[in-house]
Design an enzyme around this catalytic site. Structure first.
Site, mmCIF file in Angstrom:
data_model
loop_
_atom_site.group_PDB
_atom_site.id
_atom_site.type_symbol
_atom_site.label_atom_id
_atom_site.label_comp_id
_atom_site.label_asym_id
_atom_site.label_seq_id
_atom_site.Cartn_x
_atom_site.Cartn_y
_atom_site.Cartn_z
ATOM 1 C CG HIS A 8 0.284 0.226 2.621
ATOM 2 N ND1 HIS A 8 0.392 -0.028 3.164
ATOM 3 C CD2 HIS A 8 -0.342 1.587 3.352
ATOM 4 C CE1 HIS A 8 1.318 -0.407 4.917
ATOM 5 N NE2 HIS A 8 1.240 1.349 4.403
HETATM 6 C C1 UD1 Z 1 -1.492 5.208 5.363
HETATM 7 C C2 UD1 Z 1 -0.077 6.052 6.408
HETATM 8 C C3 UD1 Z 1 0.787 4.943 6.655
HETATM 9 C C4 UD1 Z 1 0.570 3.791 6.757
HETATM 10 C C5 UD1 Z 1 -1.229 3.227 6.368
HETATM 11 C C6 UD1 Z 1 -1.918 2.644 7.041
HETATM 12 C C7 UD1 Z 1 -0.423 8.961 5.475
HETATM 13 C C8 UD1 Z 1 0.739 9.270 5.652
HETATM 14 N N1 UD1 Z 1 -0.277 7.286 5.347
HETATM 15 O O1 UD1 Z 1 -1.437 5.167 4.470
HETATM 16 O O2 UD1 Z 1 1.323 5.792 6.851
HETATM 17 O O3 UD1 Z 1 0.912 2.870 6.139
HETATM 18 O O4 UD1 Z 1 -1.997 4.143 6.604
HETATM 19 O O5 UD1 Z 1 -2.882 1.729 6.431
HETATM 20 O O6 UD1 Z 1 -0.390 8.595 6.765
HETATM 21 N N2 UD1 Z 1 -9.406 5.211 2.443
HETATM 22 C C9 UD1 Z 1 -10.719 4.027 1.795
HETATM 23 N N3 UD1 Z 1 -11.141 3.428 3.383
HETATM 24 C C10 UD1 Z 1 -10.815 3.972 4.170
HETATM 25 C C11 UD1 Z 1 -9.227 4.435 4.445
HETATM 26 C C12 UD1 Z 1 -8.286 4.541 3.055
HETATM 27 O O7 UD1 Z 1 -11.476 3.869 1.171
HETATM 28 O O8 UD1 Z 1 -10.909 3.464 5.404
HETATM 29 C C13 UD1 Z 1 -8.530 5.128 0.183
HETATM 30 C C14 UD1 Z 1 -9.551 6.415 0.505
HETATM 31 O O9 UD1 Z 1 -9.180 7.285 -0.721
HETATM 32 C C15 UD1 Z 1 -8.186 7.483 1.177
HETATM 33 C C16 UD1 Z 1 -7.174 6.463 0.882
HETATM 34 O O10 UD1 Z 1 -7.453 5.127 0.767
HETATM 35 O O11 UD1 Z 1 -7.173 8.924 0.465
HETATM 36 C C17 UD1 Z 1 -5.668 6.460 0.745
HETATM 37 O O12 UD1 Z 1 -5.812 6.852 2.843
HETATM 38 P P1 UD1 Z 1 -4.984 7.413 3.460
HETATM 39 O O13 UD1 Z 1 -5.372 7.155 4.907
HETATM 40 O O14 UD1 Z 1 -4.677 9.278 3.164
HETATM 41 O O15 UD1 Z 1 -3.479 7.058 3.234
HETATM 42 P P2 UD1 Z 1 -2.772 5.195 3.486
HETATM 43 O O16 UD1 Z 1 -2.680 4.698 1.828
HETATM 44 O O17 UD1 Z 1 -3.989 4.691 4.058
HETATM 45 N N1 UDP Z 2 -3.302 -6.162 8.844
HETATM 46 C C1 UDP Z 2 -4.276 -6.451 8.792
HETATM 47 N N2 UDP Z 2 -4.864 -6.948 8.320
HETATM 48 C C2 UDP Z 2 -4.615 -6.337 6.715
HETATM 49 C C3 UDP Z 2 -3.027 -6.123 6.484
HETATM 50 C C4 UDP Z 2 -2.935 -5.882 7.536
HETATM 51 O O1 UDP Z 2 -4.904 -6.645 10.066
HETATM 52 O O2 UDP Z 2 -4.888 -7.369 5.513
HETATM 53 C C5 UDP Z 2 -2.509 -5.790 10.013
HETATM 54 C C6 UDP Z 2 -1.435 -5.954 10.527
HETATM 55 O O3 UDP Z 2 -0.982 -7.522 11.182
HETATM 56 C C7 UDP Z 2 -0.602 -5.281 10.424
HETATM 57 C C8 UDP Z 2 -1.292 -3.853 10.443
HETATM 58 O O4 UDP Z 2 -2.085 -4.499 9.640
HETATM 59 O O5 UDP Z 2 -0.825 -5.153 12.465
HETATM 60 C C9 UDP Z 2 -0.631 -2.766 9.668
HETATM 61 O O6 UDP Z 2 -0.735 -1.891 8.777
HETATM 62 P P1 UDP Z 2 -0.479 -1.738 7.461
HETATM 63 O O7 UDP Z 2 0.212 -2.279 6.946
HETATM 64 O O8 UDP Z 2 -2.245 -0.897 7.058
HETATM 65 O O9 UDP Z 2 0.111 0.215 8.050
HETATM 66 P P2 UDP Z 2 1.896 0.218 8.451
HETATM 67 O O10 UDP Z 2 1.623 -0.470 9.909
HETATM 68 O O11 UDP Z 2 2.627 -0.084 7.545
HETATM 69 O O12 UDP Z 2 1.202 1.297 8.483
#
Ligand code: UD1
Ligand code: UDP
Length: 359
Positions: free
Chosen positions: A203
């Protein structure tokens, strides 16, 4: 103390699961959920499965660019902090939610506690790197997962007090892995044999936002000579749809696409995989703790000790390097206790017990 915890996305719900319950035995805690992640499978499921106390306030501030999102959360938190009058604002990790909360607290003259302080990839192109550096320099109490993090903060001469407490995500992984093994039926649901597949997640904006990099990611997954199970993060799902690559990935004979999984299902999936293939920070650590070799789809990591211990290999999006790393035999090296043996949250609470806010 009165502590205002600000969380908003998937890994933060996991981290708060370790800390909030213990914290409430000794302090008053209020939780604000910024709504950065809002789908049930990215948010609600973690509160339910891991017993995170329900949020006292929800800001519904998800979506938009990093700048828009950070600014929106920052603006909304000003009023929340004024109303709650906390002694400390507690934040986790490196997301937009983290930076906005640290800045709003510092501007209001409220002490900031940062759990998972000091992590560095030294790659300023990552939004997370900017978030963590800025958060650390706005923090009063910096709670570090690793020795490397402590050294990073010493090199940057941060102003706050620095403590090594261990990793709170490790507390959750160690506590819930046996529960996941018993309760989750994810292998039966997907039709998988233990050891017969690779568990993947991707992601990182640097891997999925640029269509060329995304195409390389798709080609890499297709090249893996094993079944690859990929629960799709919503960012990745949206980018695959926008580029038309989802159909290609979905029709790859070795790739199984799934929705984002709950914590118990994902933990069982990872624990029983032959290897984990990921660009996630948390998942690299969890693979190590579960004793599953990890191949990381980045050229840097903050979790350098997993690489040094022989359990994690960085391959960026190089398909040949990924396949070679996946074929390497399982390390026979002992896994050292890198992350605090499940007692990090306890140490976080001990540090906070001893802290006297000076502002
Ligand atoms: C964010 C964090 C990243 C973290 C990740 C965990 C920042 C800069 N990034 O990235 O460090 O590793 O979360 O997963 O803060 N969206 C949905 N449903 C949701 C959430 C998001 O559809 O419940 C979609 C939306 O289009 C949104 C996009 O995903 O704009 C990105 O979500 P966002 O929270 O901005 O960034 P992540 O890629 O999730
Ligand atoms: N995770 C989860 N379901 C998934 C993928 C990840 O529960 O389908 C959990 C994973 O076990 C870990 C956390 O989400 O505890 C990690 O989050 P993510 O990879 O979104 O963010 P990051 O750690 O890179 O910030």
């Amino acid at each position: 103390m009165r502590i205002l915890t600000v969380i908003g996305n998937r890994p933060q719900f996991v981290k708060a699961a370790a800390v909030s319950r213990l914290l409430r035995e000794r302090h008053d805690e209020l939780i604000v959920h910024t709504g950065q992640h809002y789908d049930d499978e990215m948010s609600r499921v973690f509160f339910e499965e891991l017993g995170v106390p329900a949020a006292d306030r929800e800001l519904h501030a998800g979506g938009g660019t990093n700048t828009e999102q950070t600014a929106r959360i920052l603006g909304l938190l000003e009023g929340e902090i004024a109303a709650a009058e906390p002694d400390m604002v507690l934040v986790y990790g490196d997301t937009n939610t983290t930076l906005a909360a640290a800045l709003a607290a510092a501007q209001a003259g409220v002490a900031v506690g940062h759990v998972e302080a000091g992590m560095r990839s030294f790659d300023r192109a990552m939004p997370e790197e900017l978030n963590r550096v800025l958060t650390d320099h706005a923090s009063d109490v910096l709670l570090c997962s690793t020795e490397a993090a402590v050294a990073n903060l010493a090199a940057e001469r941060v102003a706050g007090e620095v403590h090594r407490v261990g990793d709170v995500m490790a507390d959750v992984s160690l506590a819930f892995a046996p529960i996941a093994e018993r309760r989750s039926d994810v292998l039966e649901r997907i039709g998988l044999e233990p050891g017969g597949y690779v568990a993947a997640t991707a992601h990182r904006a640097g891997n999925v936002d640029d269509p060329e990099r995304l195409e390389r990611l798709v080609a890499l997954l297709e090249a893996v000579p094993a079944t690859v199970v990929l629960p799709l993060h919503p960012r990745t799902a949206a980018r695959l749809d926008a580029t038309g690559l989802r159909a290609r990935l979905g029709s790859a004979p070795n790739v199984v696409l799934a929705p984002p999984l709950g914590y118990l299902d994902f933990t069982k999936l990872a624990a029983n995989a032959r290897a984990v293939l990921t660009d996630s920070g948390g998942v690299q650590k969890e693979a190590f703790l579960l004793g599953v070799p990890c191949v990381t789809l980045r050229d840097t990591t903050e979790w350098v000790e997993t690489v040094d211990a022989g359990w994690n290999t960085l391959v960026d999006l190089d398909a040949g390097a990924a396949v070679a790393a996946l074929e390497r035999p399982r390390p026979d090296a002992e896994r050292p206790d890198l992350y605090g043996a499940g007692r990090a949250a306890e140490r976080v609470c001990d540090v906070l017990d001893a802290y006297t806010p000076s502002r």
